[in-house]
Every structure is written in structure tokens, then in C-alpha cells.
Design an enzyme around this catalytic site. Structure first.
Site, PDB file in Angstrom:
ATOM      1  N   GLU A 108      -1.570  -1.063  -3.898  1.00 22.76           N
ATOM      2  CA  GLU A 108      -2.686  -0.245  -3.411  1.00 22.76           C
ATOM      3  C   GLU A 108      -2.329   1.244  -3.401  1.00 22.76           C
ATOM      4  O   GLU A 108      -1.250   1.629  -2.957  1.00 22.76           O
ATOM      5  CB  GLU A 108      -3.018  -0.724  -1.990  1.00 22.76           C
ATOM      6  CG  GLU A 108      -4.168  -0.011  -1.312  1.00 22.76           C
ATOM      7  CD  GLU A 108      -4.528  -0.722  -0.001  1.00 22.76           C
ATOM      8  OE1 GLU A 108      -4.351  -1.967   0.094  1.00 22.76           O
ATOM      9  OE2 GLU A 108      -4.976  -0.047   0.932  1.00 22.76           O
ATOM     10  N   GLU A 148     -10.299   3.267  -0.217  1.00 20.40           N
ATOM     11  CA  GLU A 148     -10.733   3.224   1.182  1.00 20.40           C
ATOM     12  C   GLU A 148     -11.311   4.569   1.645  1.00 20.40           C
ATOM     13  O   GLU A 148     -12.020   4.622   2.635  1.00 20.40           O
ATOM     14  CB  GLU A 148      -9.569   2.802   2.089  1.00 20.40           C
ATOM     15  CG  GLU A 148      -8.464   3.829   2.184  1.00 20.40           C
ATOM     16  CD  GLU A 148      -7.235   3.310   2.936  1.00 20.40           C
ATOM     17  OE1 GLU A 148      -6.665   2.301   2.500  1.00 20.40           O
ATOM     18  OE2 GLU A 148      -6.874   3.913   3.951  1.00 20.40           O
ATOM     19  N   ASP A 176       0.864  -1.184   0.000  1.00 22.73           N
ATOM     20  CA  ASP A 176       0.000   0.000   0.000  1.00 22.73           C
ATOM     21  C   ASP A 176       0.900   1.235   0.000  1.00 22.73           C
ATOM     22  O   ASP A 176       1.572   1.515   0.991  1.00 22.73           O
ATOM     23  CB  ASP A 176      -0.891  -0.030   1.252  1.00 22.73           C
ATOM     24  CG  ASP A 176      -1.839   1.158   1.317  1.00 22.73           C
ATOM     25  OD1 ASP A 176      -1.723   2.073   0.477  1.00 22.73           O
ATOM     26  OD2 ASP A 176      -2.695   1.165   2.220  1.00 22.73           O
ATOM     27  N   HIS A 221     -11.729  -2.376   3.299  1.00 21.23           N
ATOM     28  CA  HIS A 221     -10.750  -1.776   4.200  1.00 21.23           C
ATOM     29  C   HIS A 221     -11.256  -1.920   5.632  1.00 21.23           C
ATOM     30  O   HIS A 221     -12.459  -1.868   5.885  1.00 21.23           O
ATOM     31  CB  HIS A 221     -10.605  -0.289   3.860  1.00 21.23           C
ATOM     32  CG  HIS A 221      -9.709   0.458   4.786  1.00 21.23           C
ATOM     33  ND1 HIS A 221     -10.185   1.162   5.874  1.00 21.23           N
ATOM     34  CD2 HIS A 221      -8.365   0.583   4.810  1.00 21.23           C
ATOM     35  CE1 HIS A 221      -9.162   1.722   6.514  1.00 21.23           C
ATOM     36  NE2 HIS A 221      -8.048   1.377   5.889  1.00 21.23           N
TER      37      HIS A 221
END
Ligand code: MG
Length: 374
Positions: free
Chosen positions: A224, A250, A197, A300
Site C-alpha cells: 500500500e 485513502e 502500508d 480505508h
């Protein structure tokens, strides 16, 4: 049955630091009814803003605090109440925190409905495809290869199916980004899936394309948020130039924003957070759109057991809901807020089976960490 009260509980650790993780405080919504059934929900957002949105008195017909819209209503009419909240908060709401507050309320209403009908929420959502959900561990990317290896080995021992390293050290030096990910893959071998991420730190699309190509040898499950979720054109360019799966979203709220990310942005995985996106009601709508776009949903989740329980019921009832983010920080708001903690065994998170969300607040913890603004 009628709603008699909507309370906002702001919980906060005494030693909160803004550089710490998001599990240091929490905002919980508790809805009471005249039949004695109580539902709980949560928003992973800014607690005092959520409190204001729910408790603020009306100023005019399209700017009414959510509590005033709900008192006296039938809590079982969840979709109608969702539309009522959306419509009458339309000027200050529609997206972001307005929808975060609606999410907490929506989750509490599903909890009430499950308790009223005597079934777990997943049954109301259409039934269960699975009673345990495979979990991946989610952790900040540390600064050194040694720390990466140590963390990765711990996750293998705990039985996780995958691991995600995110934010932290990413995005400061491209050579370091590559060497840290290489260390993670070395440490876990091919035993676990690996995802990263970037926390939007690759900044430009051109740089993100270059870095994704450099990550190809590590067989990542997904990459991500290399760039901000509002850069829909950027995601579309990434999709055209990058072979790996890109995940994002998210921060987004409502089906309208996820539709753009899937349709124009062409991401492979969306990551709605049930405590932000509009609650369970909106997450179901988003899931229908995701199916139309052949886009995977991996929700998420980085807050209390209420969020985890809501995500578990949603995933249990989703045909391909077979992966979730599961964070176990040391915060007592994560570990002690529920009387009976969410069970985690052999890399799987167990779907609660009691009516409603199947979780109950530990009132001692609520009292201990309840925060009053003076
Ligand atoms: Mg993320």
C-alpha cells in the site's frame, strides 16, 4: 420532512499529541429534522476546518457554508443535496476538506433515510450480500522483529483474517524493511493474509520497484502507498514493473480522482474512506467505476464506530465487498462513543441491523469529550 439543524460536534481527548494516532479526536455531524428523526455522520479530517466549512456564512453564490444550503431541505433527496453542496461550495470545495465535510453530511442523510423508511442503510443501497464482513487488523509497523511477532500472534488469537503493518518503522532502512516483513510472515505463517502500508516512504518509483521485488518471497496480499497517491505516472510505472498488487487512495476524494488512479495509475486496489471520499453517495459511484476497471475496493477506516457502520452498510451491499480494515485502538472515541459498540466476532465485523446506520451516540461520551475553542 425538512432539515431543521446541522450541528458539528468536535470531540477530543484531553491529552492529544500530534504524534499519536487519528482516533484521538473526531468530528461528528448531527442533522435534525422537523419529524424528530436525527441522523449522524462523521468526517475523518481536521475538525475545526470541517466546522468552518459547515458553519461559515455565505459570501457569494458559489461560496456558501453547507449548513445554510441544507436548512429547510428534504433530507431524503440525498443525491440532489449532494449536487447542491458540491455546486455551491465549488470554489472552496470540489476536493479534499470541502468533500470531507460533504461526506459527514451525506452519511447523516443516509442515516435519516434509513430511520424514515424503517430499514438498515444497506437495504436502501440495494440489499445485503452478507451480514458480517471479514476484517483485517491494522497496526503501525513497530521497530523490532520481536514486537512484530508479538503483535502478529495476538491478531491470530483474536481471529482476524489478515494483518497489515504500516507506516512507523517503514522506509528508513531497506534492509530493516525486509527483515521486519520477514518477521511478520514468519510469525503468522500462512494462517493470515499479510499486507504492508509504506505510508509513501519509499519516495521514488525506482526505489519502490526495487523494494517490491525484494518483498516477493513474503507473498503479500498487497503493498500500500509505496509512493504518494498523486503520482499517477509513478503508479503506472509500478504496475508495469511489479508483480504484486498495489493499493492506494485513502487520501483521495470524488470519483474523478479515483478514476485517474484506476485508469492511468492501474492500481489493483483502491481504498476510499467513506468519511472523506464524498460519503456513501459518492462511494457508490466510485464502486461502479471500480467495477468497470476490475479494481477491488477495500475501504480505508481508522476512526469512530460511525465510520465503521457506514463502511459496513456499503460493503454489505457491494457484490465483492468482502474485506475491511478494522482498528481497535484504546481511544474511548473508538470504544465508547456508541451506546452499543460494533460487534466483532471470530474475525468478522457484524453489520448493524437497526434502521439507518444502526448506531446511536452515547451522549455522556459526547459531553465528556466535547471540545470548545475559546
Ligand atoms: Mg494506508
Amino acid at each position: 420532512m425538512k432539515i431543521t439543524d446541522v450541528e458539528v460536534l468536535y470531540l477530543r481527548l484531553p491529552n492529544l499529541t500530534i504524534k499519536g494516532d487519528g482516533s484521538q479526536d473526531a468530528v461528528i455531524v448531527r442533522i435534525s429534522t422537523d419529524e424528530g428523526i436525527v441522523g449522524i455522520g462523521e468526517a475523518d479530517s481536521s475538525p475545526l476546518i470541517i466546522k468552518a466549512i459547515i458553519e461559515t456564512p455565505p459570501s457569494h453564490s458559489a461560496s456558501i457554508g453547507l449548513r445554510d444550503l441544507l436548512i429547510g431541505e428534504d433530507p431524503l433527496e440525498i443525491e440532489r443535496l449532494w449536487e447542491k453542496m458540491y455546486r455551491q461550495s465549488i470554489y472552496y470545495g470540489r476536493r479534499s476538506v470541502g468533500v470531507h465535510a460533504m461526506s459527514a453530511i451525506d452519511i447523516a442523510l443516509w442515516d435519516i433515510a434509513g430511520k424514515y423508511y424503517g430499514v438498515p442503510v444497506y437495504k436502501l443501497l440495494g440489499g445485503s450480500y452478507r451480514d458480517k464482513i471479514p476484517a483485517y487488523a491494522s497496526v503501525l509497523m513497530p521497530d523490532t522483529e520481536y514486537e512484530v511477532e508479538k503483535l502478529a500472534c495476538g491478531f491470530i488469537e483474536q481471529g482476524y483474517t489478515g494483518v497489515k503493518f504500516g507506516w512507523g518503522a517503514f522506509g528508513k532502512d531497506e534492509y530493516k524493511d525486509v527483515s521486519l516483513v520477514a518477521a511478520a510472515r514468519r510469525a503468522i505463517g500462512d494462517k493470515l493474509s499479510l499486507q504492508i502500508d509504506i505510508g509513501m516512504e519509499w519516495k521514488t518509483v525506482s526505489h519502490a520497484i526495487k523494494m517490491c521485488k525484494r518483498m516477493e518471497p513474503f507473498h503479500l496480499n498487497w503493498i500500500e502507498e509505496p509512493i504518494p497517491p498523486d503520482d499517477i505516472e509513478g503508479y503506472a510505472r509500478l504496475a508495469r514493473h511489479v508483480s504484486q498488487t498495489i493499493a492506494s487512495g485513502e487520501e483521495l476524494t470524488t470519483r474523478f480522482e479515483y478514476w485517474d488512479l484506476m485508469d492511468k495509475g492501474q492500481v489493483g486496489i483502491i481504498q476510499p474512506d467513506v468519511t472523506r471520499c464524498g460519503g456513501i453517495t459518492e462511494l457508490k459511484r466510485i464502486a461502479t467505476l471500480a467495477e468497470l476497471k476490475s479494481t477491488r475496493i477495500v475501504p480505508h477506516g481508522f476512526s469512530t464506530g460511525i465510520l465503521v457502520a457506514a463502511s459496513l452498510h456499503f460493503l454489505a451491499a457491494l457484490k465483492d465487498g468482502d474485506l475491511m480494515e478494522f482498528c481497535r485502538t484504546g481511544s474511548p472515541l473508538n470504544t465508547d462513543l456508541l451506546i452499543k459498540p460494533i460487534e466483532f466476532e471470530h474475525g468478522m465485523v457484524v453489520v448493524p441491523q437497526s434502521p439507518g446506520l444502526g448506531v446511536e451516540l452515547n451522549e455522556e461520551i459526547v459531553k465528556k469529550y466535547g471540545y470548545r475553542v475559546s
